[in-house]
Every structure is written in structure tokens, then in C-alpha cells.
Motif scaffolding. Sequence first.
Motif, PDB file in Angstrom:
ATOM      1  N   ALA A 169      29.819   4.684 -20.958  1.00 17.48           N
ATOM      2  CA  ALA A 169      29.189   5.607 -20.504  1.00 17.48           C
ATOM      3  C   ALA A 169      27.852   5.160 -19.581  1.00 17.48           C
ATOM      4  O   ALA A 169      27.285   6.102 -19.430  1.00 17.48           O
ATOM      5  CB  ALA A 169      28.335   6.211 -21.590  1.00 17.48           C
ATOM      6  N   TRP A 170      28.183   4.001 -19.085  1.00 14.15           N
ATOM      7  CA  TRP A 170      26.981   3.432 -18.353  1.00 14.15           C
ATOM      8  C   TRP A 170      26.712   4.296 -17.197  1.00 14.15           C
ATOM      9  O   TRP A 170      25.489   4.211 -16.980  1.00 14.15           O
ATOM     10  CB  TRP A 170      27.692   1.926 -18.042  1.00 14.15           C
ATOM     11  CG  TRP A 170      26.237   1.193 -17.193  1.00 14.15           C
ATOM     12  CD1 TRP A 170      26.449   0.658 -16.058  1.00 14.15           C
ATOM     13  CD2 TRP A 170      25.004   0.998 -17.579  1.00 14.15           C
ATOM     14  NE1 TRP A 170      25.230   0.007 -15.892  1.00 14.15           N
ATOM     15  CE2 TRP A 170      24.379   0.201 -16.693  1.00 14.15           C
ATOM     16  CE3 TRP A 170      24.485   1.111 -19.009  1.00 14.15           C
ATOM     17  CZ2 TRP A 170      23.176  -0.403 -16.726  1.00 14.15           C
ATOM     18  CZ3 TRP A 170      23.201   0.582 -19.122  1.00 14.15           C
ATOM     19  CH2 TRP A 170      22.555   0.017 -18.157  1.00 14.15           C
ATOM     20  N   VAL A 195      24.768  11.857 -25.825  1.00 11.70           N
ATOM     21  CA  VAL A 195      25.676  10.941 -26.530  1.00 11.70           C
ATOM     22  C   VAL A 195      24.769   9.791 -27.189  1.00 11.70           C
ATOM     23  O   VAL A 195      25.506   9.325 -28.302  1.00 11.70           O
ATOM     24  CB  VAL A 195      26.313  10.334 -25.240  1.00 11.70           C
ATOM     25  CG1 VAL A 195      26.943   9.107 -25.546  1.00 11.70           C
ATOM     26  CG2 VAL A 195      27.349  11.151 -24.412  1.00 11.70           C
ATOM     27  N   SER A 196      23.870   9.290 -26.693  1.00 14.31           N
ATOM     28  CA  SER A 196      22.952   8.414 -27.460  1.00 14.31           C
ATOM     29  C   SER A 196      22.451   9.074 -28.911  1.00 14.31           C
ATOM     30  O   SER A 196      22.461   8.132 -29.662  1.00 14.31           O
ATOM     31  CB  SER A 196      21.803   7.961 -26.295  1.00 14.31           C
ATOM     32  OG  SER A 196      22.305   7.196 -25.231  1.00 14.31           O
ATOM     33  N   PHE A 201      22.045   8.641 -34.323  1.00 17.93           N
ATOM     34  CA  PHE A 201      21.966   9.364 -35.476  1.00 17.93           C
ATOM     35  C   PHE A 201      23.086   8.913 -36.517  1.00 17.93           C
ATOM     36  O   PHE A 201      22.918   8.742 -37.929  1.00 17.93           O
ATOM     37  CB  PHE A 201      22.250  10.870 -35.337  1.00 17.93           C
ATOM     38  CG  PHE A 201      22.239  11.692 -36.443  1.00 17.93           C
ATOM     39  CD1 PHE A 201      20.883  12.167 -36.776  1.00 17.93           C
ATOM     40  CD2 PHE A 201      23.428  11.881 -37.278  1.00 17.93           C
ATOM     41  CE1 PHE A 201      20.863  12.999 -38.033  1.00 17.93           C
ATOM     42  CE2 PHE A 201      23.182  12.786 -38.484  1.00 17.93           C
ATOM     43  CZ  PHE A 201      22.059  13.450 -38.973  1.00 17.93           C
ATOM     44  N   SER A 202      24.219   8.782 -35.997  1.00 22.00           N
ATOM     45  CA  SER A 202      25.564   8.260 -36.915  1.00 22.00           C
ATOM     46  C   SER A 202      25.362   6.915 -37.509  1.00 22.00           C
ATOM     47  O   SER A 202      25.576   6.554 -38.701  1.00 22.00           O
ATOM     48  CB  SER A 202      26.920   8.334 -36.328  1.00 22.00           C
ATOM     49  OG  SER A 202      27.102   9.515 -35.749  1.00 22.00           O
ATOM     50  N   TYR A 226      28.690  11.359 -36.210  1.00 25.76           N
ATOM     51  CA  TYR A 226      28.995  12.041 -35.091  1.00 25.76           C
ATOM     52  C   TYR A 226      29.538  11.040 -34.392  1.00 25.76           C
ATOM     53  O   TYR A 226      29.392  11.034 -33.144  1.00 25.76           O
ATOM     54  CB  TYR A 226      27.946  12.816 -34.918  1.00 25.76           C
ATOM     55  CG  TYR A 226      27.622  14.030 -35.636  1.00 25.76           C
ATOM     56  CD1 TYR A 226      28.328  15.274 -35.596  1.00 25.76           C
ATOM     57  CD2 TYR A 226      26.672  13.924 -36.545  1.00 25.76           C
ATOM     58  CE1 TYR A 226      27.946  16.240 -36.436  1.00 25.76           C
ATOM     59  CE2 TYR A 226      26.465  14.748 -37.244  1.00 25.76           C
ATOM     60  CZ  TYR A 226      26.901  16.067 -37.429  1.00 25.76           C
ATOM     61  OH  TYR A 226      26.817  17.260 -38.092  1.00 25.76           O
ATOM     62  N   PHE A 227      30.216   9.801 -34.746  1.00 27.78           N
ATOM     63  CA  PHE A 227      30.639   8.794 -33.757  1.00 27.78           C
ATOM     64  C   PHE A 227      31.712   9.513 -32.755  1.00 27.78           C
ATOM     65  O   PHE A 227      31.743   9.185 -31.695  1.00 27.78           O
ATOM     66  CB  PHE A 227      31.250   7.641 -34.636  1.00 27.78           C
ATOM     67  CG  PHE A 227      30.121   6.591 -34.967  1.00 27.78           C
ATOM     68  CD1 PHE A 227      29.136   6.237 -34.438  1.00 27.78           C
ATOM     69  CD2 PHE A 227      30.347   6.506 -36.449  1.00 27.78           C
ATOM     70  CE1 PHE A 227      28.329   5.440 -34.980  1.00 27.78           C
ATOM     71  CE2 PHE A 227      29.542   5.943 -37.297  1.00 27.78           C
ATOM     72  CZ  PHE A 227      28.410   5.099 -36.501  1.00 27.78           C
ATOM     73  N   GLU A 228      32.563  10.219 -33.371  1.00 26.18           N
ATOM     74  CA  GLU A 228      33.609  10.871 -32.642  1.00 26.18           C
ATOM     75  C   GLU A 228      33.147  11.800 -31.598  1.00 26.18           C
ATOM     76  O   GLU A 228      33.694  12.057 -30.429  1.00 26.18           O
ATOM     77  CB  GLU A 228      34.702  11.706 -33.372  1.00 26.18           C
ATOM     78  CG  GLU A 228      34.321  13.122 -34.007  1.00 26.18           C
ATOM     79  CD  GLU A 228      33.293  13.068 -35.153  1.00 26.18           C
ATOM     80  OE1 GLU A 228      32.918  14.250 -35.735  1.00 26.18           O
ATOM     81  OE2 GLU A 228      32.810  11.832 -35.732  1.00 26.18           O
ATOM     82  N   VAL A 229      32.104  12.398 -31.813  1.00 25.06           N
ATOM     83  CA  VAL A 229      31.474  13.270 -30.792  1.00 25.06           C
ATOM     84  C   VAL A 229      30.967  12.650 -29.533  1.00 25.06           C
ATOM     85  O   VAL A 229      31.340  12.896 -28.646  1.00 25.06           O
ATOM     86  CB  VAL A 229      30.083  14.060 -31.445  1.00 25.06           C
ATOM     87  CG1 VAL A 229      29.439  14.804 -30.380  1.00 25.06           C
ATOM     88  CG2 VAL A 229      30.604  15.026 -32.517  1.00 25.06           C
ATOM     89  N   SER A 230      30.151  11.235 -29.791  1.00 19.68           N
ATOM     90  CA  SER A 230      29.658  10.485 -28.894  1.00 19.68           C
ATOM     91  C   SER A 230      31.124  10.235 -27.941  1.00 19.68           C
ATOM     92  O   SER A 230      31.058  10.171 -26.527  1.00 19.68           O
ATOM     93  CB  SER A 230      29.244   9.383 -29.257  1.00 19.68           C
ATOM     94  OG  SER A 230      27.870   9.623 -29.860  1.00 19.68           O
ATOM     95  N   ALA A 231      31.907   9.429 -28.847  1.00 21.88           N
ATOM     96  CA  ALA A 231      33.276   9.004 -28.116  1.00 21.88           C
ATOM     97  C   ALA A 231      34.149   9.953 -27.142  1.00 21.88           C
ATOM     98  O   ALA A 231      34.426   9.960 -25.886  1.00 21.88           O
ATOM     99  CB  ALA A 231      34.349   8.405 -28.993  1.00 21.88           C
ATOM    100  N   VAL A 232      34.547  11.254 -27.664  1.00 20.59           N
ATOM    101  CA  VAL A 232      35.109  12.382 -27.254  1.00 20.59           C
ATOM    102  C   VAL A 232      34.451  12.984 -25.999  1.00 20.59           C
ATOM    103  O   VAL A 232      34.886  13.362 -25.097  1.00 20.59           O
ATOM    104  CB  VAL A 232      35.346  13.301 -28.086  1.00 20.59           C
ATOM    105  CG1 VAL A 232      36.063  14.522 -27.363  1.00 20.59           C
ATOM    106  CG2 VAL A 232      36.396  12.914 -29.193  1.00 20.59           C
ATOM    107  N   VAL A 233      32.903  13.169 -26.269  1.00 16.58           N
ATOM    108  CA  VAL A 233      32.158  13.631 -24.820  1.00 16.58           C
ATOM    109  C   VAL A 233      32.260  12.775 -23.913  1.00 16.58           C
ATOM    110  O   VAL A 233      32.340  13.020 -22.603  1.00 16.58           O
ATOM    111  CB  VAL A 233      30.841  13.849 -25.582  1.00 16.58           C
ATOM    112  CG1 VAL A 233      29.827  14.318 -24.380  1.00 16.58           C
ATOM    113  CG2 VAL A 233      30.687  15.110 -26.548  1.00 16.58           C
TER     114      VAL A 233
END
Length: 774
Positions: A169-170, A195-196, A201-202, A226-233
Motif C-alpha cells: 500500500a506504499w 486502510v491504516s 484498530f485491529s 478488520y485485518f481482512e478489510v485492510s488487506a482486501v481493500v
Amino acid sequence: MSAADILSQTATPGPRTVEIDIEGMTCASCVARVERKLGKLDGVSASVNLPLESAVVTVPAGISNQQILDTVKATGYSATLKHDAGSRPATNPHPGATREGSGADANPESAAQEHKAHGGTAATLLPLLVTAAILTIPVFLFSMFTALQFPHWGWVVGILTLPVVTWAAWPFHRAAAINARHFSSTMDTLVSIGVSAAFLFSAVTLAMDPMLTAHGSAMEGHAPLYFEVSAVVVTFLLLGRYLEAKAKAKAGDALKALLELGAKEATVLRNGIEVKIPAAELAVDEIFVVRPGEKIPTDGVVTDGSSAVDTSLITGESVPVDVSVGEPVTGATINTSGRLLIRATRVGSETTLAQMGKLVSTAQAGKAPIARLADRISAVFVPVVLIIAVVTFGLWLLFSLPVISSAELQSAFTAAVAVLIIACPCALGLATPVGLLTGTGRAAQLGILIKGPQVLEDTRTVDTIVLDKTGTVTEGKLSVVDVVPLTQVPAADVLRLAGAVESHSEHPIAHAIAAHAADAGTLPEVTDFTSSPGGGVRAGIEGRAVLAGRAGWLEENHVVLTAEAKSALIDQQQRGTTAIWVAVDGEAVGLIALKDTIKAGSEAAISRLKELGLRPILLTGDNMAVALQVAAAVGIAAEDVHAEVLPEGKVAAVAQLQADGATVAMAGDGVNDAAALAQADLGIAMGSGTDVAIEAADLTVMGNDLGQVATAIALSRKTLGTIKTNLFWAFFYNAIGIPVAALGLLNPMIAGGAMAASSVLVVANSLRLRRFGR
């Protein structure tokens, strides 16, 4: 001119146009910010194009190119000089303007790195996407399916997500940081924050409760992670940006293909010896050889030989054109049969191919009025979205009072993150420029040049089209069918004198008379030649004053036309010929009668123009009898025929139609059409015409077929329609998506996928224009 000279240039006689490459822009907000920053410089205006990653900047005297580059860099992007057009006025850029060297950036490596950081090309994005996808798959599966969970799975998922939200995500984080440094925000700001926030939060939740996922699949419900939210997004957005990069490159293929059409080598004659040199090294007036099957390396005039030339690459017309000694040829066309010797008349940036590329590039870099709406919205869009996200979070908590449970806190957080992600205005920024890029590129492949994006708006409103007869509706290749002597001067002398005086004129009628006379014998020398566009020509020949032209031209020069002479003219007109007067020493001595032929596709083209809702009007300097015959043959109503019209009369005719409420397009090809083309709401130049006509026009059809005029209008309207469709769905997507997300009805992962999909769909919709006319 060196790069240092270009950069330090300040003393210019007036406004000039500078083109720059800008690296690092990702959305409509970036575009608006660069334009706004440049616009703060006194007298500077800019049009920034997102898919081309470039800008066309109008710069007044006293502002240097370095100031322009520094301003863009101060905005947070990398800028390099594409070329300086200081030699041409900004108000009327010459299509053949020379490209100067780039290399203006003091640190190219840094610029490349910054470009990569901002998103870069498909090649730079692919490693990030592959890494993110590989790590995201297990993160998603472990998080969403309890059957796959195991003791302390949350820590494993967090560790797998870390490289995705940092390294992969850099591009988003770096762009957001650069923008923040300049107290501004873009779509990358929304992505980076969203994403951050989801990851932190997670991570904090897991750190505060290490036993949260200790029991694996036996745990009831979904853990507040919400790790999967960050990764999937991140993965979805990288996929969307990768597909965008590939699609945008494909959208520009037409222009790249156009610019690569030229021959790479040329065979020149030097001291009678054939020498192969790079085509770029050809000089004006140099003689070169083109054998059958070879491309003609540059524009020129045939000096020896005859052949048929395939001009389809330039004009879009499939039928080869016969050429012989004295006739012009165009670079990048193909010699199909005989060996030709050609004298170069234009080289480098002055060639027809280079001018086409320049016109297409300028049109693509411009901005249609419809795009301004998107720009105005994007200027305030991101800050408003950030406020909406904060307000969403606050209202969710407010409605949870007096006691805020962890579930309600999670719901508030999820809604706020979904707002940030769904709102990214990628599609908004791509809607107009990608449509314009694809449409103008396809037009170039069809031999149609659209001078600027404003033209698209003009084609939508045009309801009347004025057609010049000679060279537009008809072939424009008149042939002499009769010579009528009016005095004791023999017909042969009438033709000889007329041919001599007309040999110095560029008008098609003059060419026909001069060629016919030359076939009959040697033409005498001419002195003191003068020409009146639309009137006639005058010169001294063998000590006599010779005039050739219209009746009005002779009368202006005090030539009296007798009743018998006028009767002879009427007789010729009734036969459907064009008759030219010839006078010697103040006396009309004869008539030269010529006849033109209607172009094979004119009737079908006019029928198609009518289908497009246009009223065709025939405008000509020829006599009414000839004009009515032509009009009847191609389907134009007799009341829509304007004959015996002088050049200034053509302007007046167009102006009168406009005064009557019509929005007027005009198609023409000669010097005498240039003023009327400029007067019309939409000027269309036939490419077989003169440079001045092409310069005055908004649309240029590189071929001779009137059907291409109908195609040009249809394609312009289709391009505008595509852009409007793109904008509608981009606006609709954000207008619907933000409130749905704020109400907590949209999962952040789905929001990320939808945001990426919207950009890809906008680009894919634009790419449909590549199939136009197939």
C-alpha cells in the motif's frame, strides 16, 4: 536551444504554450490542485490531463519554464518539460511546432521513483499486486470462515496483513504524505487513512485482548478485527489501478501507432549515388528514391516517375491515388507500383504526419467544458468526504448513548471506513480524459483530426452544414470542355493566354485551364501576376494585360461585357459548365468552359448528414445553373443553394444562418473557404485542401470523401456521449455509495471492490470507441 536555455526563458514576445509531463497524479483532485496552483501565477492558465499525465500551460512573457516546473513540484508532483512552443502564439498553436529536448528535471531518478510511488505503470504495480493477493487470500479465508480458524489465528492474520498495508500500500501512503505536506488531500488520502485505521484498530484491539482469538473456531461470532478489510481493500485498489494503467495505455495506442507510421530509413541521391540514411536526417529539397512497396519517408513533390500511392494510413481511404511529376505526396504513405524520385518539401515536425500527431496530442491534452463540472466537484470532494467520515463516526456513537458497547463502536468504525473507501473519486477523474483519449485516437485512425475538446460540444449542437461545392461535394478536378472565342482572337490563343495567367494560381479551376493549355503547347512568360480570391487573376503576357476570372472581376477592371458575350455565357451555364472569362487589354476575347464531376460518395454522405439531423446547404462561387444541377444530384433542396458567392459572401452567408438561429458547421478546402470556416460554429477542412483552410478549421478530414465529414460528426457525438455516460455513472456511484456506507449498509471490503470496479468500468466503456466504424 539547450535545456538550460529553455528553462531560463523569460523574454518572450507574448503568450506561449508549454507542455509538461507530470508524474504522480492519481485522481481528479490531483488534476484540480495542479491547475489551481498554476493558475495562481499571474497570467498563467493550465489544462491538466490525467491519463496522459501531462499539462498544456499558457505562459505570459516574464514567467520562465522553470517557474512552471517549480510550481508543479511545490504542489507535490514531479514535473519535466515535454517541449517549449515559445515560437508559436498560444492563441493559435501551429500544428508543426518543434519539440525541444526534455530532461528539465534535475533528478530523473528521483522523478521515476516518485512516479513509481504514486502508482506508476502496470509493470511497477504488478509486483505489489501479486504480493498483496498472495497474502490477502489466507487473511480473508481465516477471518471470514470459522471452520478454518485455529488458536491465535488473529496474530497470524495480523502478521500476514502487515506487508500488505505497508509495502504493497506504499503508493497510497506516500502520495497521501506528500499531499499532507502541502496541506491538501486526494483520493490517496482517503485510501491511506481508511486502510491504516482498519489495521491499527485491529492491532490495538488484539494487543489489548491477547486471548481474543485464542480459542480458534470454537469462538462464537466474529472477532472485532478488520485485518481482512485492510488487506482486501489494498488488493482491490491495486488491481483496479493495474487494470486502469493497462487500459489507459491501450487507449493511447492509436496516437502511438500514428506517430510510428513514418518510414525509418530513406534512400537519397547524392552525386548520383543512392545512399541509405535515417529518415530523420532528410533535409528540405533533398532528392530521395522510393521503390514499389516502400513507405515515402517525408512530404515531397514527385520529380521523376509515376505511381499509385496507398494513402490509407493517413486519409483512411482505401483507393490508391495516382501521382506523377509535379504532384505532392505525403510521408508515411506507401508507393504501390512505379519507382519515384521525390524532392523533400517538409521534414521533421513540419510533415503532415507530425502535424497530425501534434493536433491529436493537443486535442487529448485539452479539456472539454463538460469536464469542468468534475473539476469543480473534485476540488472540494476529498475534504468533504473526510468530514462526512468523521461525522458518520460521531453520529453512530451519539445514537448509541448513554452506553457505547464494543459492538456499537465497531459499527461506527466500520461505517466511517466504508465512507472513506467508497468515496475515492478515481472514476470521476478518468471519465472525461479517457473518453477523449480513445475517441480522438480512433478518429486519427479514420483520418479525422479533432483540434480540441471544445469541438465535441460543438458537434452536439450543430443543426446546419454548409458545403462548399468544388472539391467538397464535387471532385474539384475540372477539365476544359470548350473554348469559346468572342472576337477575332483565335480559340488557340485564348487558351494559351488563359493557361499562362492561370498557371500562377492555386485554384483548382486555374490548374485545370493551365494543364489543358500546356498540353496544347508551350505557355508564354508571365509578369506582374496578381490574384483576387474568388474573383480572378491578372498578369502581363507578351506586353499585353491579360485577365481571367468571373464577370464581376472583369467589370472591376473596367472590361465591358457585350450582350453577345453575356449570351454566350448563359448558353454555357445552361449546359451545366463553369465558364471563365478571358480578357486582353480591356476587351473580353473568350470563354473557357469547364466541367466538374460529383464525388461518388457525396449523395450517400449528404443522406447520412440528414440522418444526423443536419440541414445541408450548398455554397459556391459557381453559377446558379451548375449549382442547382449538382444540388439535385446529391439531394440538396433548391432553396438551400447559394450560388455565385464571393469569399466575403461565404462569411456573410454563414453569419446570416447564425443570425437566423442556426448552429452552423461548414466544410471546405480552399483559401477562399478559410474565413467562412473560421466564422462557422464548427469548421471542417477537407485534408486535400490548403494549409490555411486546415488551420482555420476545428475538424480536419485528411481524405477527400465527404462521407468522412459525416463520420467525423458522428464519432465526435459518440465520444461526447461516452464521456457523459462516464460522468453520470461516476457521479451516481459516489452519490449513492456514500450515504449507503454512512448508514452502515456497506462492508468496507465490498466498498473497495466497488471503487476499483467503477474506474475499470469507466475505462472499459471508453474503449468501446475503438470499435467505432468497424
